[in-house]
Write a protein that holds these residues in place. Structure first.
Motif, PDB file in Angstrom:
ATOM      1  N   ARG A  36       0.809  -1.223   0.000  1.00 52.76           N
ATOM      2  CA  ARG A  36       0.000   0.000   0.000  1.00 52.76           C
ATOM      3  C   ARG A  36       0.842   1.272   0.000  1.00 52.76           C
ATOM      4  O   ARG A  36       0.474   2.282  -0.605  1.00 52.76           O
ATOM      5  N   SER A  37       1.976   1.243   0.694  1.00 52.99           N
ATOM      6  CA  SER A  37       2.712   2.483   0.921  1.00 52.99           C
ATOM      7  C   SER A  37       4.198   2.198   1.135  1.00 52.99           C
ATOM      8  O   SER A  37       4.586   1.053   1.418  1.00 52.99           O
ATOM      9  N   ARG A  85       5.780   3.009   3.687  1.00 52.08           N
ATOM     10  CA  ARG A  85       5.885   2.543   5.083  1.00 52.08           C
ATOM     11  C   ARG A  85       5.725   1.034   5.164  1.00 52.08           C
ATOM     12  O   ARG A  85       6.474   0.359   5.893  1.00 52.08           O
TER      13      ARG A  85
END
Length: 341
Positions: free
Chosen positions: A38-39, A41
């Motif tokens: 997703r990211s 991170r």
């Protein structure tokens, strides 16, 4: 009692390759799954789950390749020319992902994006190249005496491409189930979805590769009781625990995913790989260059094997102990606050 040194060394190399596939498979799988995170991170967390292990996992590749060169030089001299292109692709891809692993946390915004793409590309290319090497090995190598007698692209066939795609899917499954075990929150949920999809792909491709392998060489079909025009049900029954083991691994994955187990899916993935590895070995053993050169014919002299075995008897337990210790020390979940330095 004298030691069967060629057999011992064949076992050492076989164990090294198996451990490499199982251990480095899940961190290659992380790179394959990188584009679906997703990211940034989440990608940081994914990398941090393997940061203490990834370079140590590749020790087994070095041991397997170095052991083949030292213990079975004839086999090494035949297999390397036969598989130069995919082997070089694999090594360059492993170097790329290794550099990306170190540089990504230290790059700026643009640099981090570049090294993220490099890590994903290197991981996927390495997995695909390993599948080409495996497929080229299983389909057999042409010999001219004790030298490679084929062409530079003999390894490139529909069968090797199928094996390569199957291995990429299998590594993605290992990576997804590893993340289920080691992560939490949204990334943990994403890993479960990735595991379902990669498990289905792995099951389909494993079945396709298993069926195609029976047609690669008559010896393989005969080993499994499917000789041309005849069926040996006794042999098939004797070997049936191998595919049943793979089926048990798949069922353990499904059971673990349905019950939201954290560890069972990863254990099931390892069992699937173990089953596939044993199943492939049944088709060509005792050949070390399928299907014309046995490990005894390719082995070094016994005095050389004995000398090297002394070193391995000292180093191998140390490597295994260190590996177990590292995995124990860095056990548990990896959160977003974990760091790689």
């Amino acid at each position: 009692m004298t030691l069967d040194l060629p057999l011992i060394w064949a076992g050492i190399i076989a164990l090294s390759v198996l451990l490499y596939v199982m251990l480095d498979g899940f961190d290659l799988g992380l790179g394959i799954l990188f584009p679906f995170a997703r990211s940034p991170r989440d990608r940081d967390v994914m990398m941090n789950t393997v940061a203490p292990f990834w370079d140590g996992n590749e020790t087994w590749l070095v041991l397997g390749g170095g052991g083949l060169f030292a213990a079975f030089p004839v086999a090494y001299a035949v297999l390397m020319p036969a598989l130069y292109a995919p082997v070089l692709l694999m090594l360059m891809a492993l170097i790329l992902r290794g550099v990306a692993f170190e540089f990504r946390p230290r790059g700026g915004e643009r640099g981090k994006a570049f090294w993220t793409a490099a890590f994903a590309a290197g991981s996927t290319a390495a997995a695909f190249a390993q599948g080409l090497v495996l497929g080229g090995f299983i389909q057999g190598v042409s010999l001219d005496g004790e030298a490679f007698g084929g062409g530079p692209l003999d390894w490139l066939t529909p069968y090797t491409l199928l094996v390569a795609v199957g291995l990429v899917a299998g590594y993605a499954l290992l990576g997804a189930t590893w993340l289920i075990w080691r992560t939490e929150d949204e990334l943990h949920g994403d890993a479960r979805r990735w595991a379902w999809r990669s498990a289905i792909a792995t099951a389909v491709l494993l079945g396709a590769v298993s069926l195609a392998t029976l047609f690669v060489h008559p010896q393989v079909a005969a080993r499994w009781g499917f000789a041309i025009g005849d069926y040996d049900f006794d042999r098939l029954g004797l070997l049936s625990p191998i595919p049943l083991l793979g089926l048990a691994g798949l069922l353990l994955i499904v059971r673990g995913l349905k019950r939201h187990s954290h560890l069972q899916p990863f254990l099931g993935s390892l069992i699937v790989f173990l089953s596939g590895y044993i199943g492939l070995a049944v088709g060509f053993f005792p050949d070390i260059v399928p299907y014309d050169l046995t490990y005894r014919e390719a082995a070094s002299e016994d005095n050389a094997l004995a000398l090297m075995l002394v070193g391995v008897a000292i180093l191998l337990p140390m490597i295994i102990a260190y590996t177990i210790w590292v995995y124990w020390v860095f056990r548990g979940k990896v959160g977003a606050d974990a760091g790689y330095h």
